[in-house]
Motif scaffolding. Structure first.
Motif, PDB file in Angstrom:
ATOM      1  N   THR A   7      -2.142 -81.347  21.366  1.00 33.91           N
ATOM      2  CA  THR A   7      -3.250 -80.118  20.936  1.00 33.91           C
ATOM      3  C   THR A   7      -2.012 -78.685  21.893  1.00 33.91           C
ATOM      4  O   THR A   7      -1.749 -77.820  21.147  1.00 33.91           O
ATOM      5  CB  THR A   7      -4.414 -79.953  20.719  1.00 33.91           C
TER       6      THR A   7
ATOM      7  N   LEU B  78      -3.918 -69.306  24.129  1.00 32.70           N
ATOM      8  CA  LEU B  78      -3.846 -69.448  22.705  1.00 32.70           C
ATOM      9  C   LEU B  78      -5.707 -70.135  21.520  1.00 32.70           C
ATOM     10  O   LEU B  78      -5.209 -70.820  20.658  1.00 32.70           O
ATOM     11  CB  LEU B  78      -3.586 -71.550  23.409  1.00 32.70           C
TER      12      LEU B  78
ATOM     13  N   LEU C  96       4.073 -74.441  20.370  1.00 35.60           N
ATOM     14  CA  LEU C  96       5.295 -74.235  19.224  1.00 35.60           C
ATOM     15  C   LEU C  96       5.081 -73.225  17.781  1.00 35.60           C
ATOM     16  O   LEU C  96       5.684 -72.620  17.626  1.00 35.60           O
ATOM     17  CB  LEU C  96       5.306 -75.812  18.733  1.00 35.60           C
ATOM     18  N   GLU C  97       3.566 -73.137  17.434  1.00 40.22           N
ATOM     19  CA  GLU C  97       2.454 -72.644  16.505  1.00 40.22           C
ATOM     20  C   GLU C  97       3.453 -71.000  16.922  1.00 40.22           C
ATOM     21  O   GLU C  97       3.613 -69.821  16.659  1.00 40.22           O
ATOM     22  CB  GLU C  97       1.396 -72.655  16.099  1.00 40.22           C
ATOM     23  N   ARG C  98       3.049 -71.173  18.331  1.00 40.78           N
ATOM     24  CA  ARG C  98       3.575 -68.600  19.709  1.00 40.78           C
ATOM     25  C   ARG C  98       5.262 -69.170  18.923  1.00 40.78           C
ATOM     26  O   ARG C  98       4.720 -68.121  20.045  1.00 40.78           O
ATOM     27  CB  ARG C  98       2.647 -68.983  20.318  1.00 40.78           C
ATOM     28  N   ASP C  99       5.923 -70.238  19.065  1.00 39.01           N
ATOM     29  CA  ASP C  99       7.012 -69.974  20.002  1.00 39.01           C
ATOM     30  C   ASP C  99       6.517 -69.841  21.473  1.00 39.01           C
ATOM     31  O   ASP C  99       7.863 -68.523  21.757  1.00 39.01           O
ATOM     32  CB  ASP C  99       7.760 -68.859  19.152  1.00 39.01           C
TER      33      ASP C  99
ATOM     34  N   LYS D  41       0.768 -78.761  23.306  1.00 44.31           N
ATOM     35  CA  LYS D  41       2.071 -78.450  22.718  1.00 44.31           C
ATOM     36  C   LYS D  41       2.225 -78.223  21.861  1.00 44.31           C
ATOM     37  O   LYS D  41       3.195 -76.805  21.116  1.00 44.31           O
ATOM     38  CB  LYS D  41       3.112 -79.370  23.134  1.00 44.31           C
ATOM     39  N   ILE D  42       1.474 -78.184  20.646  1.00 43.42           N
ATOM     40  CA  ILE D  42       1.686 -78.165  19.164  1.00 43.42           C
ATOM     41  C   ILE D  42       1.438 -76.368  18.906  1.00 43.42           C
ATOM     42  O   ILE D  42       2.150 -75.507  18.403  1.00 43.42           O
ATOM     43  CB  ILE D  42       0.531 -78.002  18.100  1.00 43.42           C
ATOM     44  N   LYS D  43       0.136 -75.929  20.059  1.00 45.24           N
ATOM     45  CA  LYS D  43       0.115 -74.341  19.947  1.00 45.24           C
ATOM     46  C   LYS D  43       0.835 -73.768  20.873  1.00 45.24           C
ATOM     47  O   LYS D  43       1.732 -72.694  20.693  1.00 45.24           O
ATOM     48  CB  LYS D  43      -1.408 -74.072  20.832  1.00 45.24           C
TER      49      LYS D  43
END
Length: 69
Positions: free
Chosen positions: A17, A66, A23-26, A19-21
């Protein structure tokens, strides 16, 4: 050991979770560590599921940054 399996699964879910957050925020872990003023290695340990009091406190900072509250 069902409890151990649940703990491993929960730890993996938290890591995924976060890591996904990121990635979503670059955003990289290095950028996150600078943002919360914590050493990058400590951030990595916290994300990987270390349960020391320091890692728990770091995860709380990560959750706030995040938007995971």
């Amino acid at each position: 050991m069902p409890v151990e399996n649940e703990l491993r699964r929960a730890t993996a879910d938290i890591e995924k979770t976060i890591k996904i957050k990121l990635l979503e925020r670059d955003m990289t872990q290095a950028e996150l560590s600078r943002l919360i003023s914590v050493n990058r290695q400590q951030v990595n340990r916290a994300i990987k599921g270390d349960n020391s009091p320091k890692s728990v406190a770091i995860r709380k900072k990560i959750y706030r940054v995040l938007g995971m509250n």
